[in-house]
Design an enzyme around this catalytic site. Structure first.
Site, short mmCIF file in Angstrom:
data_model
loop_
_atom_site.label_atom_id
_atom_site.label_comp_id
_atom_site.label_asym_id
_atom_site.label_seq_id
_atom_site.Cartn_x
_atom_site.Cartn_y
_atom_site.Cartn_z
N HIS A 155 0.87 -1.18 0.00
CA HIS A 155 0.00 0.00 0.00
C HIS A 155 0.91 1.23 0.00
CE1 HIS A 155 -3.62 -2.39 1.14
NE2 HIS A 155 -2.72 -3.14 1.75
N PHE A 156 1.15 1.78 -1.17
CA PHE A 156 2.08 2.90 -1.28
C PHE A 156 1.39 4.26 -1.15
CE2 PHE A 156 5.85 0.72 -3.66
CZ PHE A 156 6.11 -0.02 -2.52
N ARG A 157 0.06 4.27 -0.92
CA ARG A 157 -0.71 5.42 -0.46
C ARG A 157 -0.94 6.53 -1.48
NH1 ARG A 157 -2.80 2.48 3.40
NH2 ARG A 157 -1.52 2.17 5.26
N HIS A 186 -2.51 -12.56 3.12
CA HIS A 186 -2.11 -12.56 4.54
C HIS A 186 -2.89 -13.54 5.44
CE1 HIS A 186 -5.43 -9.75 4.38
NE2 HIS A 186 -4.70 -8.70 4.11
N ASP A 239 2.11 -6.76 2.78
CA ASP A 239 1.01 -5.90 3.20
C ASP A 239 1.57 -4.60 3.75
OD1 ASP A 239 -1.57 -5.02 3.68
OD2 ASP A 239 -1.82 -6.15 5.54
#
Length: 433
Positions: free
Chosen positions: A65-67, A238, A312
Site C-alpha cells: 500500500h504505497f498510499r 495474509h 502488506d
C-alpha cells in the site's frame, strides 16, 4: 553499461546454491556460470567481486500500500519504492485503497502514469472490486492489470464487499485473478458488540480478540467455495491462522494452482504475546494471532501450503498509531526489511527465493522476472550473512512514515546492493492472464 558479478553464491531457487558468476547486457541477464569467470569481458562492463555474498533474484512484493494518490502525507510511490529497493525488492504490486480508490480503469491508468515518473522499482497495480464496478472489472486487460482485490473485511478505503450476491457476481465472471482480504465482517461486528462493554480499550492486545480466528476461517472458506464453484483463480492474502493453513494443499510451485495463499512477515515474526512490548506497532488487519498459529504459518510456508510471502506494507504516521484499540490505526510498514526478516527466521536462502521471487512470478504470471536465468530481466539483490548481528532502528527507515515495527530487532543479514533491470529504468510488470 553491462555488469559482471563473480565470486558470488548464486541462489536461484531452482537448484542447490553454487559459487559462480553472472553477466548482464543492458536490462537482461546474458549468462550464468559455475566457478571462475574465464571468458573475455564485453566492452563497458562493471566488474564486481561479490566476495562470497549471496546473489539472488530480486524479491517481488505482491501486496503493498504505497498510499498514492491522496494519502501522500503517509507515503508516496517514490518514497516506498525506494524503501523496497533498499530491501532487495525489485518489483511490487500495489493495492487499490488509496484516494480515490483504484476501482476504475481511469484511476488505474493514473497510478501507472505516476509510477512511470517516480517509481524506483518495477510496478503493477490491482483494481478494487465494489458492488457497482463489475463492468470495469470485466473490461480490464489482465495482461497489465495484476488482479482484482476484494475486501471481505473492513480495511482502509471503504471497499468492503460482503454481500453474497455482490461476491458471487465478482467470482462468477472474472477473467483475472481475484485476491481477497478474508475476514468475515459479520463475525467481527458481533464479536465487537459482545466484548466492547467489558473490554479494556487501552489494551492493544484486545485487537486480536476483536478480529478472531473464526472471522478469518469463515471468510477464507467462503472465498474458496465461490472459487471452486465458478472456477475462479483465487489468491488469499495474509493468512494468519493454523486452521486456514489446513485448507491449502502442499505444492512446490504455485504455477497453475487455482487457489493459492500468502503470508506476511508480520505474522511470521510476531504473535499476540508481542503486544506487550510492541503495542500498536503490530496492530494490523488481520490481527496477529497465537504463538501456535505463528508456528503453523512458518511450517506451512516451508511445506508449500502457503505459496508466497508478501508484506502488506502499510505505512502510517506514528501519530496515527496512537490511542486505544478502537482508534490506533491498523497496518505497519515492512517492504524494506521483509527479505532480511525471512532470511533471519528460516536461515534458508533457497526458501526465501522460492517464496519471495520464484513464487510470486509464477503465481501472477509475471513475465521474465523472479529467476536468475539468461534472457530474464536483471532484477537482482546481493545479500551478506553477518558474523555479528546488526540492529535495525527507526533511523534506518526509507519509508516516508519514518518508523518500523522492527525497531531494535537484531538482523543477521545485510542487503549490499540491488539492481532493477540491470540498473536501468523501472518498467511496468506484464502478466500472463
Amino acid at each position: 553499461m553491462n555488469i559482471l558479478i563473480y565470486n558470488a553464491l548464486i541462489v536461484n531457487g531452482e537448484e542447490t546454491p553454487f559459487t559462480g558468476w553472472l553477466r548482464t547486457e543492458g536490462k537482461f541477464i546474458s549468462a550464468i556460470g559455475r566457478g571462475e569467470y574465464l571468458q573475455e569481458l564485453p566492452h563497458h562492463t562493471e566488474v564486481i567481486d561479490a566476495r562470497g555474498a549471496m546473489l539472488m533474484p530480486g524479491a517481488i512484493d505482491c501486496h503493498v500500500h504505497f498510499r498514492e494518490p491522496g494519502l501522500e502525507h503517509k507515503a508516496t510511490i517514490a518514497s516506498e519504492s525506494a524503501a523496497a529497493v533498499a530491501g532487495g525488492v525489485t518489483s511490487y504490486i500495489d493495492m487499490p485503497n488509496c484516494v480515490p480508490t483504484t476501482t476504475s480503469i481511469a484511476a488505474w491508468e493514473d497510478k501507472m502514469r505516476r509510477a512511470e515518473i517516480s517509481s524506483a522499482a518495477n510496478y503493477g497495480f490491482m483494481l478494487g472490486a465494489t458492488s457497482t464496478n463489475l463492468a470495469e472489472l470485466q473490461r480490464a486487460d489482465y495482461s497489465t492489470v495484476a488482479a482484482v482485490k476484494v475486501f471481505m473485511g473492513s480495511s482502509t478505503g471503504n471497499m468492503l464487499l460482503e454481500e453474497r450476491d455482490a461476491l458471487r457476481a465478482v467470482f462468477a465472471d472474472q477473467p483475472g485473478r481475484v485476491v481477497v482480504h478474508a475476514e468475515d465482517q459479520r463475525i467481527i461486528n458481533e464479536t465487537t458488540a459482545r466484548l466492547r462493554p467489558t473490554l479494556d480499550a487501552s489494551d492493544i492486545s484486545s485487537h486480536s480478540l476483536l478480529r478472531p480466528v473464526e472471522a478469518c476461517v469463515a471468510a477464507t472458506e467462503r472465498a474458496m467455495e465461490l472459487a471452486s464453484h465458478y472456477g475462479t483463480r483465487l489468491h488469499v492474502a495474509h493468512i494468519t491462522t493454523e486452521a486456514e493453513t489446513r485448507l491449502f494443499d502442499p505444492a512446490q510451485s504455485p504455477q497453475g494452482r487455482q487457489i493459492t495463499g500468502e503470508v506476511s512477515p508480520h505474522h511470521l515474526l510476531w504473535c499476540s504475546d508481542d503486544y506487550a512490548h510492541l503495542g500498536a506497532r503490530i496492530k494490523m488487519n488481520p490481527a496477529v494471532k497465537s504463538a501456535s498459529d505463528r508456528a503453523a504459518l512458518r511450517q506451512a510456508l516451508q511445506q508449500g501450503r502457503l505459496d508466497i510471502v508478501a508484506t502488506d506494507h502499510a505505512p502510517h504516521l506514528l501519530s496515527e498509531k496512537e490511542g486505544d484499540v478502537f482508534h490506533a490505526v491498523s497496518g505497519a510498514p515492512m517492504v524494506q526489511f521483509s527479505l532480511q526478516s525471512v532470511l533471519d527466521i528460516f536461515d534458508d536462502a533457497t526458501l526465501a527465493v522460492r517464496r519471495m521471487a520464484n513464487g510470486p512470478a509464477l503465481l501472477f504470471g509475471i513475465e521474465k522476472r523472479g529467476f536468475l536465468r539468461a534472457g530474464y530481466y536483471a532484477d537482482m539483490v546481493m545479500v551478506e550473512r553477518l558474523n555479528s548481528p546488526d540492529i535495525i532502528t527507526d533511523a534506518d527507515v526509507k519509508s516516508l512514515c519514518g518508523w518500523t515495527p522492527l525497531n531494535g530487532y537484531a538482523t543477521h543479514h545485510r542487503i549490499i546492493r540491488t539492481w532493477v533491470n540491470g540498473g536501468h529504468k523501472p518498467l511496468p510488470l506484464h502478466f500472463q492472464p
